[in-house]
Write a protein that holds these residues in place. Structure first.
Motif, PDB file in Angstrom:
ATOM      1  N   SER A  89       0.806  -1.220   0.000  1.00 27.42           N
ATOM      2  CA  SER A  89       0.000   0.000   0.000  1.00 27.42           C
ATOM      3  C   SER A  89       0.839   1.269   0.000  1.00 27.42           C
ATOM      4  O   SER A  89       0.338   2.345  -0.307  1.00 27.42           O
ATOM      5  N   GLY A  90       2.104   1.169   0.356  1.00 27.93           N
ATOM      6  CA  GLY A  90       2.983   2.335   0.373  1.00 27.93           C
ATOM      7  C   GLY A  90       4.014   2.270  -0.735  1.00 27.93           C
ATOM      8  O   GLY A  90       3.932   1.449  -1.645  1.00 27.93           O
ATOM      9  N   THR A  91       4.984   3.151  -0.665  1.00 23.69           N
ATOM     10  CA  THR A  91       6.089   3.185  -1.616  1.00 23.69           C
ATOM     11  C   THR A  91       7.397   3.078  -0.839  1.00 23.69           C
ATOM     12  O   THR A  91       7.600   3.811   0.135  1.00 23.69           O
ATOM     13  N   PRO A  92       8.291   2.151  -1.225  1.00 25.98           N
ATOM     14  CA  PRO A  92       8.241   1.296  -2.420  1.00 25.98           C
ATOM     15  C   PRO A  92       7.486  -0.010  -2.175  1.00 25.98           C
ATOM     16  O   PRO A  92       7.138  -0.328  -1.026  1.00 25.98           O
ATOM     17  N   ASP A  93       7.257  -0.765  -3.265  1.00 21.52           N
ATOM     18  CA  ASP A  93       6.719  -2.113  -3.151  1.00 21.52           C
ATOM     19  C   ASP A  93       7.834  -3.063  -2.711  1.00 21.52           C
ATOM     20  O   ASP A  93       9.015  -2.720  -2.713  1.00 21.52           O
ATOM     21  N   CYS A  94       7.441  -4.257  -2.348  1.00 24.43           N
ATOM     22  CA  CYS A  94       8.394  -5.269  -1.916  1.00 24.43           C
ATOM     23  C   CYS A  94       9.023  -5.948  -3.128  1.00 24.43           C
ATOM     24  O   CYS A  94       8.325  -6.322  -4.076  1.00 24.43           O
ATOM     25  N   LEU A  95      10.342  -6.117  -3.095  1.00 27.67           N
ATOM     26  CA  LEU A  95      11.037  -6.726  -4.229  1.00 27.67           C
ATOM     27  C   LEU A  95      12.270  -7.474  -3.743  1.00 27.67           C
ATOM     28  O   LEU A  95      13.047  -6.973  -2.932  1.00 27.67           O
ATOM     29  N   ALA A  96      12.436  -8.689  -4.252  1.00 27.56           N
ATOM     30  CA  ALA A  96      13.681  -9.436  -4.089  1.00 27.56           C
ATOM     31  C   ALA A  96      14.098  -9.885  -5.481  1.00 27.56           C
ATOM     32  O   ALA A  96      13.426 -10.711  -6.103  1.00 27.56           O
ATOM     33  N   ARG A  97      15.212  -9.314  -6.000  1.00 29.69           N
ATOM     34  CA  ARG A  97      15.662  -9.592  -7.365  1.00 29.69           C
ATOM     35  C   ARG A  97      17.097 -10.101  -7.324  1.00 29.69           C
ATOM     36  O   ARG A  97      17.974  -9.507  -6.711  1.00 29.69           O
ATOM     37  N   SER A  98      17.322 -11.214  -7.985  1.00 24.23           N
ATOM     38  CA  SER A  98      18.667 -11.783  -8.020  1.00 24.23           C
ATOM     39  C   SER A  98      19.558 -11.014  -8.989  1.00 24.23           C
ATOM     40  O   SER A  98      19.083 -10.225  -9.807  1.00 24.23           O
ATOM     41  N   VAL A  99      20.844 -11.251  -8.920  1.00 24.81           N
ATOM     42  CA  VAL A  99      21.749 -10.784  -9.961  1.00 24.81           C
ATOM     43  C   VAL A  99      21.472 -11.603 -11.212  1.00 24.81           C
ATOM     44  O   VAL A  99      20.747 -12.607 -11.182  1.00 24.81           O
ATOM     45  N   ASP A 100      22.025 -11.187 -12.332  1.00 25.71           N
ATOM     46  CA  ASP A 100      21.841 -11.907 -13.590  1.00 25.71           C
ATOM     47  C   ASP A 100      22.661 -13.205 -13.607  1.00 25.71           C
ATOM     48  O   ASP A 100      23.568 -13.412 -12.794  1.00 25.71           O
ATOM     49  N   ASN A 101      22.285 -14.061 -14.574  1.00 27.69           N
ATOM     50  CA  ASN A 101      23.047 -15.276 -14.885  1.00 27.69           C
ATOM     51  C   ASN A 101      23.169 -16.238 -13.701  1.00 27.69           C
ATOM     52  O   ASN A 101      24.244 -16.778 -13.418  1.00 27.69           O
ATOM     53  N   VAL A 102      22.046 -16.458 -13.021  1.00 28.55           N
ATOM     54  CA  VAL A 102      22.047 -17.428 -11.925  1.00 28.55           C
ATOM     55  C   VAL A 102      21.266 -18.694 -12.269  1.00 28.55           C
ATOM     56  O   VAL A 102      21.543 -19.765 -11.715  1.00 28.55           O
ATOM     57  N   ILE A 103      20.276 -18.596 -13.177  1.00 25.49           N
ATOM     58  CA  ILE A 103      19.487 -19.770 -13.554  1.00 25.49           C
ATOM     59  C   ILE A 103      20.016 -20.332 -14.868  1.00 25.49           C
ATOM     60  O   ILE A 103      19.987 -19.648 -15.897  1.00 25.49           O
ATOM     61  N   PRO A 104      20.523 -21.560 -14.879  1.00 25.60           N
ATOM     62  CA  PRO A 104      21.026 -22.145 -16.124  1.00 25.60           C
ATOM     63  C   PRO A 104      19.882 -22.525 -17.058  1.00 25.60           C
ATOM     64  O   PRO A 104      18.839 -22.991 -16.618  1.00 25.60           O
ATOM     65  N   ILE A 105      20.077 -22.314 -18.333  1.00 26.64           N
ATOM     66  CA  ILE A 105      19.089 -22.698 -19.346  1.00 26.64           C
ATOM     67  C   ILE A 105      19.313 -24.161 -19.729  1.00 26.64           C
ATOM     68  O   ILE A 105      20.445 -24.596 -19.934  1.00 26.64           O
ATOM     69  N   GLY A 106      18.221 -24.900 -19.819  1.00 27.72           N
ATOM     70  CA  GLY A 106      18.305 -26.297 -20.224  1.00 27.72           C
ATOM     71  C   GLY A 106      18.638 -27.258 -19.103  1.00 27.72           C
ATOM     72  O   GLY A 106      18.887 -28.439 -19.360  1.00 27.72           O
ATOM     73  N   GLU A 107      18.642 -26.781 -17.860  1.00 25.09           N
ATOM     74  CA  GLU A 107      18.915 -27.634 -16.713  1.00 25.09           C
ATOM     75  C   GLU A 107      17.827 -27.457 -15.663  1.00 25.09           C
ATOM     76  O   GLU A 107      17.206 -26.407 -15.565  1.00 25.09           O
ATOM     77  N   TRP A 108      17.623 -28.498 -14.846  1.00 31.42           N
ATOM     78  CA  TRP A 108      16.657 -28.416 -13.770  1.00 31.42           C
ATOM     79  C   TRP A 108      17.219 -27.601 -12.607  1.00 31.42           C
ATOM     80  O   TRP A 108      18.369 -27.795 -12.198  1.00 31.42           O
ATOM     81  N   SER A 109      16.417 -26.672 -12.094  1.00 32.40           N
ATOM     82  CA  SER A 109      16.765 -25.886 -10.913  1.00 32.40           C
ATOM     83  C   SER A 109      15.529 -25.789 -10.023  1.00 32.40           C
ATOM     84  O   SER A 109      14.398 -25.822 -10.513  1.00 32.40           O
ATOM     85  N   PHE A 110      15.755 -25.630  -8.732  1.00 34.93           N
ATOM     86  CA  PHE A 110      14.650 -25.449  -7.799  1.00 34.93           C
ATOM     87  C   PHE A 110      14.639 -24.003  -7.328  1.00 34.93           C
ATOM     88  O   PHE A 110      15.624 -23.510  -6.771  1.00 34.93           O
TER      89      PHE A 110
END
Length: 292
Positions: A101-122
């Motif tokens: 309801s206020g500013t800012p909104d809640c955010l948790a953002r990772s750095v780039d290049n942490v999730i591999p493409i073509g592989e299973w991740s949880f």
């Protein structure tokens, strides 16, 4: 083999826990999203109030439609606006966003290049809600909290729209479609610990405390079973197909009280006793001249 959940050292009170059976599906327990048009929508599952957490296995082929393929979100039908979103962002990064309801909104953002493409991740998130400056999120990859590019505590209170429903693999209007395979979606109405995240990553379905939703995501073209021991959710599956691979889990735990056939939902009758035979005893008595 049925086991009591005494393996769960982080939660304790194992004697009060339900009994589960470790289960393995033949074939691939996953759904494939094609990056366009596909989605799962859960009518009547308004997963927005209070503290919440969720986790799921993903095997992305790309970052999805528009580079922001959605893992999970809460939205109205036909809308891109969401109370919260769990999704790809940047370049192979991901985030959890929650409107407040206020500013800012809640955010948790990772750095780039942490999730591999073509592989299973949880991937998993936790969100704590309790009033001003208590709207805090954390995100995890394979059971470990990620390095953050942005971590913002939301001001005010978390907003709640009771007309929203939960979507898996897209936004409410069908955009932002995930491109790849998903399996074992688990949602909780509390903040779960890192130990619990690791547990549900390795043993999906083994943590039932405050579990709101547990989907294996196996049955393409049908309504998905909900194994959370609550009223079954009406999960509508659109366009997805059965996956071609399986996440590297240690075991799948599904409720077995009462025992039910996982495929048709009928009670499994007890196996008949083996036929009785005493041929050896009769032969021995005959040789010894003992009356039968």
């Amino acid at each position: 083999k049925d086991v009591v959940a005494a393996y769960d050292a982080v939660q304790g009170t194992a004697a009060a826990r339900p009994i589960y059976s470790a289960t393995s599906f033949n074939g691939s327990p996953s759904l494939t999203f094609a990056g366009v048009d596909d989605q799962l929508s859960i009518a009547g599952f308004n997963f927005v109030s209070g503290a919440i957490s969720a986790g799921l296995w993903i095997k992305p082929y790309s970052m999805g439609e528009g580079g922001i393929g959605s893992f999970l979100c809460s939205a109205r039908v036909g809308s891109t606006n969401s109370e919260w979103r769990f999704e790809f962002v940047g370049t192979n990064g991901f985030r959890y966003y929650r409107e407040t309801s206020g500013t800012p909104d809640c955010l948790a953002r990772s750095v780039d290049n942490v999730i591999p493409i073509g592989e299973w991740s949880f991937v998993a998130f936790t969100f704590s809600s309790g009033g001003t400056n208590l709207n805090r999120a954390r995100i995890y990859l394979n059971g470990i909290q990620v390095p953050y590019a942005s971590l913002t505590t939301g001001a005010g209170n978390a907003t709640v729209d009771t007309l929203e429903r939960t979507y898996i693999g897209s936004f409410g209007d069908g955009s932002g479609v995930f491109d790849g395979e998903m399996a074992y979606v688990q949602c909780f109405n509390r903040v779960i610990s890192q130990n619990e995240i690791i547990q549900m990553m390795r043993y999906p379905g083994s943590d039932q405390r405050s579990l709101e939703l547990f989907l294996t995501l196996k049955y393409a073209g049908n309504k998905e079973w909900d194994y959370s021991n609550r009223i079954k959710k009406a999960v509508t599956i659109v366009g997805t197909t059965q996956g071609t691979s399986e996440p590297p889990i240690h075991g799948l735990f599904l409720p077995t009280i009462p025992k039910r056939n996982l495929f048709v939902g009928t009670v499994i009758p007890p196996a008949p006793p083996p036929p009785s035979t005493d041929t050896g005893r009769r032969r021995l008595k005959t040789l010894l001249g003992v009356g039968l």
